[in-house]
Each structure stands twice: as structure tokens, then as C-alpha cells.
Motif scaffolding. Sequence first.
Motif, PDB file in Angstrom:
ATOM      1  N   ILE B 280       0.855  -1.187   0.000  1.00  0.00           N
ATOM      2  CA  ILE B 280       0.000   0.000   0.000  1.00  0.00           C
ATOM      3  C   ILE B 280       0.891   1.237   0.000  1.00  0.00           C
ATOM      4  CG2 ILE B 280      -0.214  -0.012   2.534  1.00  0.00           C
ATOM      5  CD1 ILE B 280      -3.149   0.915   2.147  1.00  0.00           C
ATOM      6  N   LEU B 281       0.490   2.239  -0.779  1.00  0.00           N
ATOM      7  CA  LEU B 281       1.226   3.504  -0.760  1.00  0.00           C
ATOM      8  C   LEU B 281       0.821   4.288   0.485  1.00  0.00           C
ATOM      9  CD1 LEU B 281       0.780   4.487  -4.524  1.00  0.00           C
ATOM     10  CD2 LEU B 281       2.550   3.054  -3.475  1.00  0.00           C
ATOM     11  N   SER B 282       1.751   5.000   1.078  1.00  0.00           N
ATOM     12  CA  SER B 282       1.479   5.752   2.313  1.00  0.00           C
ATOM     13  C   SER B 282       0.797   7.077   1.990  1.00  0.00           C
ATOM     14  CB  SER B 282       2.774   6.004   3.078  1.00  0.00           C
ATOM     15  OG  SER B 282       3.220   4.815   3.682  1.00  0.00           O
ATOM     16  N   ASP B 283      -0.161   7.446   2.825  1.00  0.00           N
ATOM     17  CA  ASP B 283      -0.820   8.730   2.554  1.00  0.00           C
ATOM     18  C   ASP B 283      -0.334   9.866   3.436  1.00  0.00           C
ATOM     19  OD1 ASP B 283      -2.222   8.201   4.881  1.00  0.00           O
ATOM     20  OD2 ASP B 283      -4.186   8.109   3.927  1.00  0.00           O
ATOM     21  N   THR B 284       0.426   9.577   4.485  1.00  0.00           N
ATOM     22  CA  THR B 284       1.023  10.667   5.254  1.00  0.00           C
ATOM     23  C   THR B 284       2.466  10.314   5.603  1.00  0.00           C
ATOM     24  OG1 THR B 284       0.297   9.759   7.374  1.00  0.00           O
ATOM     25  CG2 THR B 284      -1.157  11.373   6.348  1.00  0.00           C
ATOM     26  N   ALA B 285       3.270  11.347   5.713  1.00  0.00           N
ATOM     27  CA  ALA B 285       4.643  11.184   6.197  1.00  0.00           C
ATOM     28  C   ALA B 285       5.020  12.457   6.928  1.00  0.00           C
ATOM     29  CB  ALA B 285       5.615  10.911   5.047  1.00  0.00           C
ATOM     30  N   GLU B 286       5.949  12.322   7.865  1.00  0.00           N
ATOM     31  CA  GLU B 286       6.426  13.486   8.598  1.00  0.00           C
ATOM     32  C   GLU B 286       7.927  13.322   8.774  1.00  0.00           C
ATOM     33  OE1 GLU B 286       4.010  15.238  11.954  1.00  0.00           O
ATOM     34  OE2 GLU B 286       5.901  14.854  12.997  1.00  0.00           O
ATOM     35  N   ALA B 287       8.651  14.412   8.657  1.00  0.00           N
ATOM     36  CA  ALA B 287      10.109  14.306   8.738  1.00  0.00           C
ATOM     37  C   ALA B 287      10.686  15.532   9.422  1.00  0.00           C
ATOM     38  CB  ALA B 287      10.705  14.142   7.341  1.00  0.00           C
ATOM     39  N   VAL B 288      11.838  15.322  10.051  1.00  0.00           N
ATOM     40  CA  VAL B 288      12.561  16.392  10.743  1.00  0.00           C
ATOM     41  C   VAL B 288      13.980  16.460  10.187  1.00  0.00           C
ATOM     42  CG1 VAL B 288      13.475  17.188  12.961  1.00  0.00           C
ATOM     43  CG2 VAL B 288      11.203  16.115  12.851  1.00  0.00           C
ATOM     44  N   CYS B 289      14.393  17.651   9.773  1.00  0.00           N
ATOM     45  CA  CYS B 289      15.751  17.856   9.259  1.00  0.00           C
ATOM     46  C   CYS B 289      16.314  19.165   9.806  1.00  0.00           C
ATOM     47  CB  CYS B 289      15.738  17.945   7.726  1.00  0.00           C
ATOM     48  SG  CYS B 289      15.318  16.402   6.882  1.00  0.00           S
ATOM     49  N   ASP B 290      17.627  19.287   9.815  1.00  0.00           N
ATOM     50  CA  ASP B 290      18.218  20.581  10.153  1.00  0.00           C
ATOM     51  C   ASP B 290      19.519  20.788   9.399  1.00  0.00           C
ATOM     52  OD1 ASP B 290      20.487  19.572  11.725  1.00  0.00           O
ATOM     53  OD2 ASP B 290      19.033  19.170  13.307  1.00  0.00           O
ATOM     54  N   VAL B 291      19.951  22.053   9.353  1.00  0.00           N
ATOM     55  CA  VAL B 291      21.236  22.417   8.738  1.00  0.00           C
ATOM     56  C   VAL B 291      21.984  23.305   9.713  1.00  0.00           C
ATOM     57  CG1 VAL B 291      20.401  22.264   6.357  1.00  0.00           C
ATOM     58  CG2 VAL B 291      20.191  24.436   7.598  1.00  0.00           C
ATOM     59  N   ARG B 292      23.308  23.284   9.632  1.00  0.00           N
ATOM     60  CA  ARG B 292      24.128  24.163  10.478  1.00  0.00           C
ATOM     61  C   ARG B 292      25.457  24.458   9.777  1.00  0.00           C
ATOM     62  NH1 ARG B 292      23.590  20.996  15.757  1.00  0.00           N
ATOM     63  NH2 ARG B 292      21.872  20.057  14.581  1.00  0.00           N
ATOM     64  N   HIS B 293      26.013  25.616  10.080  1.00  0.00           N
ATOM     65  CA  HIS B 293      27.243  26.069   9.436  1.00  0.00           C
ATOM     66  C   HIS B 293      27.836  27.132  10.349  1.00  0.00           C
ATOM     67  CE1 HIS B 293      29.940  27.832   6.445  1.00  0.00           C
ATOM     68  NE2 HIS B 293      29.727  26.771   5.690  1.00  0.00           N
ATOM     69  N   PRO B 294      29.169  27.214  10.429  1.00  0.00           N
ATOM     70  CA  PRO B 294      29.736  28.242  11.317  1.00  0.00           C
ATOM     71  C   PRO B 294      29.341  29.661  10.896  1.00  0.00           C
ATOM     72  CG  PRO B 294      31.470  27.060  10.062  1.00  0.00           C
ATOM     73  CD  PRO B 294      30.188  26.317   9.885  1.00  0.00           C
ATOM     74  N   ASP B 295      29.073  29.884   9.630  1.00  0.00           N
ATOM     75  CA  ASP B 295      28.723  31.213   9.148  1.00  0.00           C
ATOM     76  C   ASP B 295      27.196  31.385   9.106  1.00  0.00           C
ATOM     77  OD1 ASP B 295      28.960  33.746   7.765  1.00  0.00           O
ATOM     78  OD2 ASP B 295      28.252  32.643   6.003  1.00  0.00           O
ATOM     79  N   VAL B 301      21.263  30.436   3.874  1.00  0.00           N
ATOM     80  CA  VAL B 301      21.157  29.936   2.495  1.00  0.00           C
ATOM     81  C   VAL B 301      20.816  28.439   2.506  1.00  0.00           C
ATOM     82  CG1 VAL B 301      22.440  29.474   0.370  1.00  0.00           C
ATOM     83  CG2 VAL B 301      22.707  31.675   1.547  1.00  0.00           C
ATOM     84  N   MET B 302      21.511  27.697   3.366  1.00  0.00           N
ATOM     85  CA  MET B 302      21.239  26.251   3.458  1.00  0.00           C
ATOM     86  C   MET B 302      19.791  26.011   3.889  1.00  0.00           C
ATOM     87  SD  MET B 302      24.763  24.988   5.349  1.00  0.00           S
ATOM     88  CE  MET B 302      24.477  23.203   5.250  1.00  0.00           C
ATOM     89  N   ALA B 303      19.310  26.812   4.828  1.00  0.00           N
ATOM     90  CA  ALA B 303      17.932  26.644   5.311  1.00  0.00           C
ATOM     91  C   ALA B 303      16.926  26.947   4.205  1.00  0.00           C
ATOM     92  CB  ALA B 303      17.690  27.550   6.516  1.00  0.00           C
ATOM     93  N   GLU B 304      17.275  27.947   3.372  1.00  0.00           N
ATOM     94  CA  GLU B 304      16.367  28.301   2.275  1.00  0.00           C
ATOM     95  C   GLU B 304      16.290  27.152   1.267  1.00  0.00           C
ATOM     96  OE1 GLU B 304      13.465  29.774   0.928  1.00  0.00           O
ATOM     97  OE2 GLU B 304      14.293  30.794   2.685  1.00  0.00           O
TER      98      GLU B 304
END
Lengths: 415, 415
Positions: B280-295, B301-304
Motif C-alpha cells: 500500500i502507498l502511504s498517505d502521510t509522512a512526517e520528517a525532521v531535518c536541520d542544517v548548520r554552518h559556522p557562518d 542559504v542552506m535553510a532556504e
Amino acid sequence: MPIAPDSRVDLDRFWQTIETSGRIGQGRPGGLSRLTLSDADKEMRDQFVAWCQDAGLSVEVDECGSIFARRAGSDDSLPPILIGSHLDTQINGGRFDGIAGVLAGLEVVRALNEANHVTKRPIVIVDWTNEEGARFSPPMVASGCFVGKYSVDWVHDLIGDDGTRFGDELKRIGYDGSRPCKAGEIDAYFELHIEQGPILDAEGRDVGIVTGGYPVRGMRASFEGKTAHTGPTPMDLRRNALVAGARWLTAVDDIGWDYAVHDGKATAARLTAWPNKPGILSDTAEAVCDVRHPDPITTRVMAEKMRRSVHEAAAVAGCTATIEDEWEWGGDIFDAGLIDSIRNQAIRLGVNWRDIQSQAGHDAYFLATHCPTAMIFAPCKNGITHNNEEHCEPQDFDAALNILLHAVVERADRD
Amino acid sequence: MPIAPDSRVDLDRFWQTIETSGRIGQGRPGGLSRLTLSDADKEMRDQFVAWCQDAGLSVEVDECGSIFARRAGSDDSLPPILIGSHLDTQINGGRFDGIAGVLAGLEVVRALNEANHVTKRPIVIVDWTNEEGARFSPPMVASGCFVGKYSVDWVHDLIGDDGTRFGDELKRIGYDGSRPCKAGEIDAYFELHIEQGPILDAEGRDVGIVTGGYPVRGMRASFEGKTAHTGPTPMDLRRNALVAGARWLTAVDDIGWDYAVHDGKATAARLTAWPNKPGILSDTAEAVCDVRHPDPITTRVMAEKMRRSVHEAAAVAGCTATIEDEWEWGGDIFDAGLIDSIRNQAIRLGVNWRDIQSQAGHDAYFLATHCPTAMIFAPCKNGITHNNEEHCEPQDFDAALNILLHAVVERADRD
């Protein structure tokens, strides 16, 4: 007395059984969520057994919980004709997938009772346990065990998504039968099913004569990495198994698109990871994918790409990968003689039919490894299935049911 | 009496508390799995409270379960110095992350007791509830609530991965305190922590003076599709939310690699889908991601790009996407004066130190929005953390503990 060539099933009577079933284990609006070996499955089984007993059938349950309802033949020592499918559904399932096939068997028997026709060979209606695999993976384990692909112990030891054991749940609902789960000699196996695709509906056909199945190849892969902090761990030191899994699913979906123009499909079906939490990289992931295509050589190529992408995804994520399990089914597996007899009935009854390939898996695929097997498809609206919006009208089953009736009788009564 | 300039903590005594803690809530070999508000967390809290009471501290618990152990000052009406961190761990956590900071506070107090030195300002050791977010997401909710970012009700109503409610679990383990979860006036907040990165260990440094944190931006996105059969559904009619989620995680990981050369990182942390089953194909998904950089500009820009990739992933999969939640932290948030005083103690004590940026989130980030705040890093082997292989030797804490002792006393005793 013989059955009249223009005998017909009682479509209203069939539909009433569909409607009764549609009230047992209701899910999202209009749909069913009747997972195998659940309380709702037990309620449906009890109803089915009661109907069978009312129809004068003798009922047996096998070691995997499959139900066999037998109508004696006039030469009862001959191998039986089986008509089967499944009464369990997906977690967001419809009211017809599988169910229509079992209740079609019941309707054929009721029509024969009404016509006072005793077939030469016995007829057995079968409800196969866990066709869907929606609670206990993989699917179709009871029919697989029946034809010798799996052992009874292996089936009983399956652990569901909810942590329960197949054998324990079988006992809990009272369907741990004593009939050996082992196919004896079978004359023929018939399965009526909704198409689960849009072709018959789009072309306005009454029925599909199933010539075989799309070759399908699937695999379950596991990825192993290492938990670490999501913050300071540099990209090249990360071994995030969730990334490996996500990259594999993405690659498999890409394969599907590459072959979509000639009706190839690839499915990223399942992905689990541990710990799968913000703040920590996952050290294990497991995923299930499959590919299918009408052409067997192309399916093999797609499967080879899917296999390669397991290791490519793991490599980018710094993980190791193992292909835990592989399976294939489909191809030209159905019996030419049986297909011919169904096609002839369709012509004789004057319905609008076409040959069609099945794209889903069915218990019939396993039965085909053991005895002459055929399938008949009824149209379903827009081909939507495994969804509460799965929809059929009574008339959608008219051609398939009557073809089934006469094809079964012809087969059962032959010299 | 005043504290001698060459006073030192008792490293053995500190290490004994680390070893006692290391026996409470053991996980994989050598590691801890002491999820917040679990039985193991309660056992550790009870041990910590007993130690604090033995050291003559008065203990209070706030509405979010954070523990405040107070040593009175000679001018007890002055705002206190806080020394804090957390006693909870990741599900596959180590024995030092967070724990070392709380027990460092205890060791500072024990050293002051031994020296018979009463500081002018009171000193309060704090164990913040649920820094890790490993059971109740997001992390650092108790310190966030303390500085006014979250309400007590919101924290209490968090539902854990195991279906339990934060407020109920707080009550169950007996740490539903009555002290208002609200920061009064605070003179300064100190947090000692292991680096959770490989820099100090690789360079052979004794200690890191934390100047700020990598700017971090994270988001939680949800994807909505439609369940359907994995077999016949053509690629262009599929709306598989699991594919949308997997494609997003893959895209975010790609962003991390694009910026890895200048120490940028992107984390695909979590992906769940429903039904997430074969067939069966899934009808919902949820995900958590993040980006980080010293600058900080590069982080933006990475977040965009991360944001754009949410919608691109959804579009390919025929799904819709919603960004449910976004967060950011880090930057130059710590107090220049407090950093200077720590740096001066490092120089005075003759240890091998360097300035360093934190890359992980810490309760100190929230405290920094409320009062002068600083952090001190101890080295940890290869920077491995959030893993049972997290490893430190007693000597790794020597410099950090003694700098903390003298920096706290200098701050607490100033005119």
C-alpha cells in the motif's frame, strides 16, 4: 438435474453478502480496516462460516486458519474445484478487494443449490488467511504454506507490526484449525477479483480474463550505520542509516519513473529506522521496495538496478547494506485450458471482455504452482483500491459472477 | 574564609559520582539509555537530590520537573549563580553528555564546602528536565519554559513517542514540583559539557572556551498523499507520501555534502509514514531535518534550500507539503565578560585551551536569552557522542572543572 445454459447467479443475494461484510471492521468512511486475525476478522469469519453451513457446506479450518467450505460432488472421490480469495483487508482497505472472490464462491454454491444441481466433482470455497500482509508480513502466507513454499511453524512464528505472534492470534480468535495446511490433489483453482487498476473501467469492459501477472521483483534491505550526534559530527564521519534508506527509496522511485512510459512501476513501500529521532543519527534502517513491468526481461533489468542502488545508497551514507529477502512472482502462470474455458463462457454470454494482466499479487499465484489456475477480473471505479474510496456497483460483478458459475460447472462436470 | 587561588576540585570524588550515574539506566555496553521521566531518570534524580542534601543544599523542583539545589550566599538576597546541565540521555546515549555538567556543579559545591568558603552570592545547581528530546520532542523544553519561550501547559501536554504525556510522567515519578517554572533575576549561568566533537581531542587541548554556537536551523515537514495499491497504480497517479519524505531527506543530505568543505552539516533526522507497509502507498509522512554552518549567512542559504526542497520533494511524489514547525538557535549568544573571565582562569591555571564554537544545542542557549551565560567544554575521545562508545577519562575533566570552580567563585564573590 443439469444446470440450464442460461442459469444466472442472484446478483442481489450476492450484493447483500457484500453489504453485510461492509459493516464488519469499518475503517475510514466507506472503507474497511479488517486486519487479518483481528476481532473484526473473527466476526467476518464467523459470518462466512454461518452462511456456508446454511448452504449445506461442511467447513474445515486448516493450521494456518484458512477456511475450506466443501460441497460434495456426485463422484465425491474426485479432486475438487477450489474457488477462493481472502476476507482480510488492508489497514485502509476497501469493501471488495478479496472479499468479492470469497463471496462469489458462496454465490456460485447458492445458485447450484437453487438449481438442485450436484456437480460431478466437489466444490470447495476457500478464505485464505492473511492475503494482504498488512499486519503480518509477507502477504499470502497461508496459500504459500498450502502449496509447500512456507512451513506451518514459520507462518505461526511471524510477528506482526503490533508485536503479536501469528500463531497466538490464530488461537485467540479460535481459528487454529487442525486440517493440515497442505494441498492435496486439486482439479482447478478459480479466483474472482476486482481489477485493482483502471483499464476495464476506462474501456467500459464488463470483465477481464486474466492471462497472467506482471512479473514483480521485490526486496527487503537493511542498512547499518552508527548513532552519533546530529550536530558536530562531520558529514564524512556520519553513518546515518536513515539517509541510506531514504536514498534507496529515492533511487527506486527514480527507476519507476524511468520505465513509466511502458507501464513500468517501482514502489518505495516501507522504511523504518532506529532511533529515528531528532538529535541522533540512526544506526539501523530497513526498507521494502519492488519493481514490476509487463515485460519479464525489463523487470529483471529494473530489479538489477534496484539491487545496485541498495549498495550505492549505503555507500553515500557511509553505511553497510544487506539484502535480507528477495521475492518474485507473476509471469505467464495461469492455465491455458482454464483461460480458454473462461474466454469461451464470456463469448457465449455475450459480455464485453478483454484479456488482461494482473499487476497485484494474489493467492492464485501460489495455487498456480500446484494446479491449473485462472482468475477473472471485475471492473472497479477508476482502479482505486487499497483505499476507502474503492468502489464497485452490483452490476460490475454480473459478468464475472456468471462466467465463474458456468466455467466452474463446466470444469466440475467434465468427464 | 577565602578560597585559595590554587584550590582544586577533587577529581576522584567527581569521578565516583560519574561512575554511580553510569550504573543507573544502563543501555548498550558502556552507555546509558536514561530517557527523561523514565524510572531510571527518577532513580538518578533521587540519587542527585540525596547528594545535594548531604552537601547541605536546599532542593526545590519546578513545574517542569527541573531540580534546583541551592547553596546560600553570605549576601543571600543577591541574584544567584546557576551551574546546570541535564541528567537525561539519548536512547543510545553515553555516560557524560549533560551528566558531567550537573555533577560538575555538585563538585564545585563540595569543594567550596571543604574549603569552608561561603560565596557572596548564592549558587544553584540545576538539572534541566528533557534536554535531549529523545522521548518528548522538542529538546530543551524545561529551560525553554524557564525563560518564557514555552508555557507550562504546553510542556505538560507534550506526547512522547510511547504515547505518554509529559505532565503525567512527571507526576508518576514524583517530580511534579510546585516551584514556578519562571526565571527570576539570575547573575550568571555556567554550563560545563563534553565537546561532542573531535577538535579538542584531535588537537590535544585540555579545555575549550565556548564563544557561541553554530547557527542551526531546523524544520518539521509533513507530506500528504493518498493510499493506493502498490501494484497497478501508474507512476503518474501515485501520491506516495513516503516517497515525498524520502526525497526530502535525500535532498537535505545533499545540501550537507555541498557545504561540508567549510564544515557545514545537514541532518536527515527522522521520517515516519502511514501505513508504511508493503502493498500500500502511504498517505502521510512526517520528517525532521536541520542544517548548520559556522557562518550565519551560509546557514540561512542552506535553510532556504532545505525549505525549497520540501516542496520539490512533494511535487515529484504528487503530494502536498506543509512546514509544520521551524526553529533556529546558535550564533554569538554567550556573554563576552563571562567568556573573558573563563579565558583568564584558563591562562592563570596554565592549561592548553582554545576558543571553540558549540555545534549542538544546549540549555545554555535558552539561558543566554535571559542572563549572562557561558559554557566550558571538556574533550571527549574522537568526539563520539550520542552513542554508547562516548568516552572520557577522569583527566579530561580536570581543566574544565577547576576553571569552572574559580570562574564561579570569582563571579559569585565580586563586589
